[in-house]
Design a protein around this motif. Structure first.
Motif, PDB file in Angstrom:
ATOM      1  N   PRO A  52       0.802  -1.231   0.000  1.00 31.22           N
ATOM      2  CA  PRO A  52       0.000   0.000   0.000  1.00 31.22           C
ATOM      3  C   PRO A  52       0.837   1.283   0.000  1.00 31.22           C
ATOM      4  CG  PRO A  52      -0.922  -1.584   1.541  1.00 31.22           C
ATOM      5  CD  PRO A  52       0.398  -2.135   1.089  1.00 31.22           C
ATOM      6  N   ARG A  53       2.082   1.190   0.445  1.00 34.94           N
ATOM      7  CA  ARG A  53       2.903   2.408   0.560  1.00 34.94           C
ATOM      8  C   ARG A  53       4.155   2.405  -0.306  1.00 34.94           C
ATOM      9  NH1 ARG A  53       1.727   0.330   5.191  1.00 34.94           N
ATOM     10  NH2 ARG A  53       3.862  -0.386   5.596  1.00 34.94           N
ATOM     11  N   ARG A  54       4.564   1.254  -0.783  1.00 31.86           N
ATOM     12  CA  ARG A  54       5.822   1.156  -1.519  1.00 31.86           C
ATOM     13  C   ARG A  54       5.694   0.096  -2.608  1.00 31.86           C
ATOM     14  NH1 ARG A  54      11.624   1.655  -0.268  1.00 31.86           N
ATOM     15  NH2 ARG A  54      11.021   2.632   1.704  1.00 31.86           N
ATOM     16  N   ARG A  55       6.285   0.353  -3.752  1.00 28.97           N
ATOM     17  CA  ARG A  55       6.287  -0.641  -4.818  1.00 28.97           C
ATOM     18  C   ARG A  55       7.165  -1.824  -4.398  1.00 28.97           C
ATOM     19  NH1 ARG A  55       8.219   0.458 -11.097  1.00 28.97           N
ATOM     20  NH2 ARG A  55       7.493  -1.528 -11.965  1.00 28.97           N
ATOM     21  N   VAL A  56       6.641  -3.041  -4.586  1.00 34.67           N
ATOM     22  CA  VAL A  56       7.351  -4.262  -4.212  1.00 34.67           C
ATOM     23  C   VAL A  56       7.341  -5.211  -5.411  1.00 34.67           C
ATOM     24  CG1 VAL A  56       7.525  -6.165  -2.581  1.00 34.67           C
ATOM     25  CG2 VAL A  56       6.557  -3.973  -1.823  1.00 34.67           C
ATOM     26  N   LEU A  57       8.524  -5.617  -5.837  1.00 36.20           N
ATOM     27  CA  LEU A  57       8.685  -6.533  -6.969  1.00 36.20           C
ATOM     28  C   LEU A  57       9.256  -7.848  -6.442  1.00 36.20           C
ATOM     29  CD1 LEU A  57       8.734  -7.012 -10.096  1.00 36.20           C
ATOM     30  CD2 LEU A  57      11.106  -6.217 -10.032  1.00 36.20           C
ATOM     31  N   VAL A  58       8.538  -8.952  -6.699  1.00 37.38           N
ATOM     32  CA  VAL A  58       8.934 -10.256  -6.161  1.00 37.38           C
ATOM     33  C   VAL A  58       8.916 -11.286  -7.300  1.00 37.38           C
ATOM     34  CG1 VAL A  58       8.508 -11.962  -4.362  1.00 37.38           C
ATOM     35  CG2 VAL A  58       7.812  -9.594  -3.998  1.00 37.38           C
ATOM     36  N   PRO A  59      10.080 -11.717  -7.782  1.00 33.94           N
ATOM     37  CA  PRO A  59      10.105 -12.701  -8.866  1.00 33.94           C
ATOM     38  C   PRO A  59      10.251 -14.134  -8.358  1.00 33.94           C
ATOM     39  CG  PRO A  59      12.291 -11.776  -8.589  1.00 33.94           C
ATOM     40  CD  PRO A  59      11.403 -11.127  -7.539  1.00 33.94           C
ATOM     41  N   ASP A  60       9.842 -15.069  -9.201  1.00 36.34           N
ATOM     42  CA  ASP A  60      10.282 -16.453  -9.088  1.00 36.34           C
ATOM     43  C   ASP A  60      11.616 -16.556  -9.816  1.00 36.34           C
ATOM     44  OD1 ASP A  60       8.210 -17.691  -7.661  1.00 36.34           O
ATOM     45  OD2 ASP A  60       7.012 -18.016  -9.475  1.00 36.34           O
ATOM     46  N   LEU A  61      12.645 -17.009  -9.146  1.00 36.45           N
ATOM     47  CA  LEU A  61      13.939 -17.171  -9.790  1.00 36.45           C
ATOM     48  C   LEU A  61      13.867 -18.231 -10.888  1.00 36.45           C
ATOM     49  CD1 LEU A  61      16.175 -17.151  -6.590  1.00 36.45           C
ATOM     50  CD2 LEU A  61      15.879 -15.276  -8.227  1.00 36.45           C
TER      51      LEU A  61
END
Length: 274
Positions: A52-61
């Motif tokens: 809600p406050r910060r962009r978060v990028l989470v990949p599958d390696l």
């Protein structure tokens, strides 16, 4: 005579990219790398808390979750190159980088290769040293075993060390699903690459950004003294020990872990604004 190993071609990593659109002067995105044999759902509680406050990028390696598998050996340089391509494709310049266990070591590889883009570093249950000769043999043997037997036997052996939660708990069930769902060829390729990783201590000693080192109080893979030594390497590091957890604090104690990360990100943002 054997042919030289070719660099694996680029792949598109499956990922979640949540949070507010980039804004001038806003906080840099947070990028999170899972360990092995897990997937990006390791970070779901933290991603949902922060998005809600910060962009978060989470990949599958590469080789994990919904990303494609490259059999054989995948070097850490390849994992780092995959991430750089994803960042560029998503329009991300500077960012805060986090990783757990092997994901933390891949984060260190990113610091070594393009550390000028890394504004802060979150390292959870991880170590910076190169693999010992005994460790190399163990990882290569485990890779062959996973390809031969699949993930179930290894999961049954390793799961009790991964988490301090009861065997019947939802957290343990989540970890078991991640481990069972990992493609054996993907985990084996990463294990062989992990066995070849360099020593990251010099690169970390030159990293001048803020760092947060987190370890579970009951972690036997990376015990508390190991985390203390890692924190001492980094010029601007803070160490946090999470009670009642083993190797996976983001899942075992999501509220406590999320609060630590939120507080650290908030403090560093204020420091940067000054």
């Amino acid at each position: 005579m054997t042919s030289p190993q070719l660099t694996p071609p680029p792949i598109a990593l499956a990922h979640d990219d949540d949070g507010p659109a980039p804004a001038p002067g806003g906080p840099p995105p947070l990028v999170l790398l899972h360990g092995t044999p897990f997937d990006r759902t390791l970070w779901t509680p933290l991603r949902e808390r922060l998005a809600p406050r910060r962009r978060v990028l989470v990949p599958d390696l590469r080789g994990y979750g919904e990303s494609d598998v490259t059999p054989g050996t995948v070097e850490f340089a390849t994992f780092a190159a995959d991430l750089a391509l994803l960042l560029d494709a998503r329009g991300i310049g500077d960012f805060v980088l986090g990783g757990l266990s092997m994901g933390g070591q891949i984060a260190m590889e990113c610091v070594r290769r393009f550390g000028t883009r890394v504004r802060g570093l979150l390292l959870v249950g991880t170590t910076p040293e190169a693999e010992s000769p005994e460790g190399v043999r163990a990882r290569v043997e485990l890779a062959a075993r996973l390809e031969r037997e699949g993930m179930a036997p290894y999961t049954a052996e390793a799961l009790p060390r991964m988490t301090a939660t009861p065997p019947e708990s939802p957290v343990t069930a989540h970890v078991r699903r991640m481990m069972h769902g990992t493609p054996p060829a993907g985990a084996a390729a990463a294990l062989r690459g992990r066995a070849r990783r360099p020593d990251y201590r010099q690169a970390l000693s030159r990293f001048t950004g803020p760092a947060l080192v987190v370890v579970g109080e009951q972690d036997t893979y990376t015990p508390v003294p190991t985390a203390r030594a890692l924190a001492r390497l980094l010029p601007h590091a803070r160490l946090e020990i999470v009670p009642g957890t083993a190797h996976l604090p983001p899942l075992e104690a999501p509220e406590r872990f999320g609060g630590l990360v939120s507080d650290w990100l908030g403090a560093e943002a204020k420091a940067g604004a000054r």
